[in-house]
Design an enzyme around this catalytic site. Structure first.
Site, short mmCIF file in Angstrom:
data_model
loop_
_atom_site.label_atom_id
_atom_site.label_comp_id
_atom_site.label_asym_id
_atom_site.label_seq_id
_atom_site.Cartn_x
_atom_site.Cartn_y
_atom_site.Cartn_z
N SER B 144 -6.49 7.77 4.77
CA SER B 144 -5.68 6.71 4.17
C SER B 144 -4.97 5.96 5.27
O SER B 144 -4.72 6.49 6.36
CB SER B 144 -4.65 7.31 3.22
N TYR B 157 2.67 12.87 1.38
CA TYR B 157 1.26 12.51 1.25
C TYR B 157 0.72 12.01 2.59
O TYR B 157 -0.34 12.45 3.07
CB TYR B 157 1.12 11.43 0.17
#
Lengths: 480, 251
Positions: B144, B157
């Site tokens: 990501s 995260y």
């Protein structure tokens, strides 16, 4: 020969259970890693076959198959170029017995001074005799001579059980091996029938065709007068000149052609050349070599503009008609061999070579395909069209009587995969096929449609090689 | 085997209900992919995904796979590879967590890390060894853009993806020259069920766009793919913004 990728340092990782090398075909697409083994004797080859393990093995020659025919991911690849002895030449009868790893280049060096030539040569001399049989290669003389295996009198095949069998034409094992892409076993030696020649020169006629119809008419009308016949076709030309081409046809020049006084219209190409030199050594085999293509070429260097300019130049430089020009064998047959590693010019994505054949009577399909390629503006440099003669007995041999077109396209062209799938559809509908030695992308479903004798081939392989010792990436991808 | 354009014939998806993974599978099935393995926790969503892909013409199998249960990965994934070559593994599982809640509940925060990082480490290593043994295949890992720099709003995260990202880079180097190829995909904000209800970031993209980028990356044998591609430049700039300033940016 290991591909360029083999130059990369081996992984130092402790994940590596074994030393493997990345291998690709000449098109440099889809690399996979294998253990490269280079046998120097038949015993070493047999030992390698017996020891090749669960992921099998495949023989490899000089790596000129464009796709993945001589790769075997995770298994063994037998580099056959170490078995390169010419055993016997029958200079009276015109045959040669040699190892499978001998290249056509080597054969020409040895045979031409004796007045003999290889019966079939593709666009490169850098293929081995074993590879020539396994792919059942053809040349620009197919309409006269058929493909390579038709000139093989016998061969020795190392089969999966480690035995060496003598295989002769007319037997199922021969017909499965000719064009069998190395999947019936490792070809160790072959006896090949040769073609007598008086000189190492070609007498060449050149003419231009202004569009596809003109080209087909000219080829149909006059092909039978020439042993070698091929057309370079400009696939970027559009509109009225779609399919314009340069026809090059030739014959081995007889000795008297060198003696003949030079007519004003005749020029000689292919290196500095004087008729006196040629006459003093008429069978001399000379090749030229330009600098190699650089190792790194930026992607997209060869785009439509470059290709258009090149094609325009290539078409314009050809004469409207010229007869009886003397050319060296290397110039006439193997133009690209002059540039070592020319496959690098397409950059790291590599390129795909698309070659198909459609039978006579399916000219409409050929026209449609040429129209689609031309409309799609595929940047293709050396596209070649020729006529095939009678089909060959090999079960997976490519040629069938009809028109064959070969072109190379950079693999980085967006949407190329889907576009070629579309062309495959046209080819299959016209009962044609694509060439396995060049394939890197065919839909597996179409294979059985294109090669109706595939079930026999599979059955013979199952019987001869029940453990599936001989396997390649091509075989896995297409389910051969 | 992959074709000349890097398109796989067989695909294993870890995280079989991921929107990005399924968009990728649809795209690849339209080309050459004929066999798809969907690994994930047994659920109606997983079965539905399998039925859907089957409808597109692929032979589809589901297998029970739990990212957190690292001990089981070797046995479960080993069975898949024993069935035949896998040309591409898409590691697509991951949880976003709930940053505000997870900061108060360390056990929940650890679960995010376990799923996104440790679960990925063990399963990726199992797949990497299998790909290496077969001498070919791509391991595509969904990282990501959040892995690039910690952000106040999602650093739990982000840190798990940062670990995965670094691990994948190293794995790619370890596998270089073995025939196996590792590709790291760094999407920005993707409109999926995982991000439903979240405020959209700039340069938001779709699962289909990620799928397109993955297909292109396979063809080019890329090592890192940003989606959209412009994020590569944006992040190159953002990486050098001083923290005092970065902290105040509305990201």
């Amino acid at each position: 020969m290991p591909a360029d990728a083999a130059a990369a340092a081996p992984a130092p990782s402790h994940l590596s259970p074994d030393r493997t090398t990345p291998v690709t075909g000449w098109g440099r697409t889809a690399p996979t890693a294998a253990r490269l083994i280079r046998p120097r004797t038949y015993e070493e080859a047999a030992a390698a076959v017996r020891a090749c393990g669960a992921r099998g093995g495949i023989a490899r020659g000089l790596g000129r198959a464009y796709g993945d025919a001589a790769q075997n991911a995770g298994g063994a690849v037998l580099d056959m170029t170490g078995l390169d002895r010419v055993h016997a030449i029958d200079a009276d009868g015109g045959t040669v017995l040699c190892d499978a790893g001998v290249s056509l280049h080597r054969l020409m060096e040895v045979l031409l001074p004796l007045g003999w030539f290889v019966p079939v040569t593709p666009g490169t001399r850098q293929v081995t005799v074993g590879g020539a049989i396994a792919a059942d290669i053809h040349g620009t003389n197919h309409h006269v001579s058929g493909s390579f295996a038709r000139h093989v009198l016998s061969l020795e095949l190392l089969t999966a059980d480690g035995e060496i069998r003598t295989v002769v034409p007319g037997t199922p094992l021969f017909d499965a091996t000719a064009g069998g892409m190395g999947l019936t076993g490792v070809i160790l030696t072959a006896t090949v029938r040769l073609l007598p020649v008086e000189t190492s020169w070609m007498s060449v006629d050149t003419e231009r065709a202004r569009d596809l119809d003109d080209l087909l008419t000219r080829l149909t009308a006059t092909d039978r007068y020439y042993r070698y016949s091929v057309a370079w076709i400009d696939l970027l030309a559009r509109g009225a000149s779609t399919g314009r081409a340069v026809l090059t046809r030739g014959e081995h020049a007889p000795l008297e052609a060198l003696e003949r006084p030079k007519p004003s219209s005749t020029r000689a190409r292919g290196g500095r050349f004087s008729r006196r030199d040629a006459l003093s050594s008429p069978l001399e085999f000379r090749t030229s070599r330009l600098p190699a293509a650089p190792a790194f070429v930026p992607e997209g260097l060869l785009g439509r503009t470059t290709a258009s300019l090149f094609n325009e130049f290539w078409y314009r430089r050809a004469p409207d008609a010229r007869a009886d020009e003397l050319q060296r064998i290397s110039t006439f047959f193997h133009l690209l061999d002059g540039v070592p590693h020319w496959n690098r010019i397409y950059g790291r994505s590599g390129f795909v070579q698309y070659q198909f054949v459609v039978g006579y009577g399916h000219e409409e399909a050929l026209r449609r395909i040429v129209g689609r390629i031309s409309a799609r503006r595929c940047p293709s440099f050396l596209a070649v069209l020729k006529r095939f003669g009678e089909g060959d007995p090999g079960w997976l041999s490519f040629p069938l009587p009809g028109w064959t077109l070969a072109l190379d396209i950079p693999a980085s062209l967006p949407g190329l995969g889907a576009f070629l799938d579309g062309l495959d559809g046209e080819v299959a509908a016209a009962a044609g096929r694509v060439y396995l030695a060049k394939d890197a992308r065919l839909r597996p479903e179409l294979l059985a449609v294109m090669y109706p004798r595939l079930p026999e081939f599979r059955a013979l392989r199952r019987e001869l090689d029940p453990r599936g010792v001989f396997v390649s990436d091509l075989a896995r991808r297409l389910g051969l | 085997m992959k074709d000349a354009f890097g398109t796989p014939q067989s695909l294993l998806i870890l995280g079989g209900t991921s929107d990005i993974a399924l968009a990728t599978a649809r795209r690849l099935i339209a080309r050459r992919t004929r066999t798809v393995w969907l690994a994930g926790r047994p659920s109606p969503a997983l079965e539905n995904a399998a039925v859907h892909l089957r409808g597109l013409g692929a032979e589809t199998h589901t297998i029970s796979f739990d990212a957190i249960d690292s001990e089981s990965h070797e046995a479960i994934l080993g069975k898949v590879f024993a069935e035949g070559d896998i040309d591409m593994v898409l590691l697509a599982f991951g949880v976003l967590g709930d940053q505000a809640n997870d900061e108060r509940d360390p056990a929940a925060a650890a679960r995010v890390a376990q799923t996104n990082y440790t679960g990925a480490v063990s399963s990726a290593l199992v797949c990497a060894r299998a790909l290496q043994a077969q001498g070919h295949g791509s391991l595509v890992v969904l990282s990501s853009v959040a892995a690039e720099r910690a952000r106040r709003s999602n650093f739990i995260y982000g840190s798990s993806k940062a670990g995965l990202d670094t691990f994948t880079q190293g794995l790619g180097d370890a596998l270089h020259g073995t025939g196996a190829h590792v590709m790291l995909v760094r999407p920005g904000f993707v409109r999926t069920s995982m991000t439903a209800g979240l405020p959209e970031s700039p340069l938001a993209t779709t699962p289909e766009a990620v799928a397109t980028a993955i297909e292109l990356g396979l063809r080019r044998r890329s090592e890192t793919v940003w989606v959209p591609g412009s994020l590569r430049l944006v992040m190159a700039a953002l990486r050098h913004v001083p923290r005092a300033v970065f902290r105040r940016l509305p990201l």
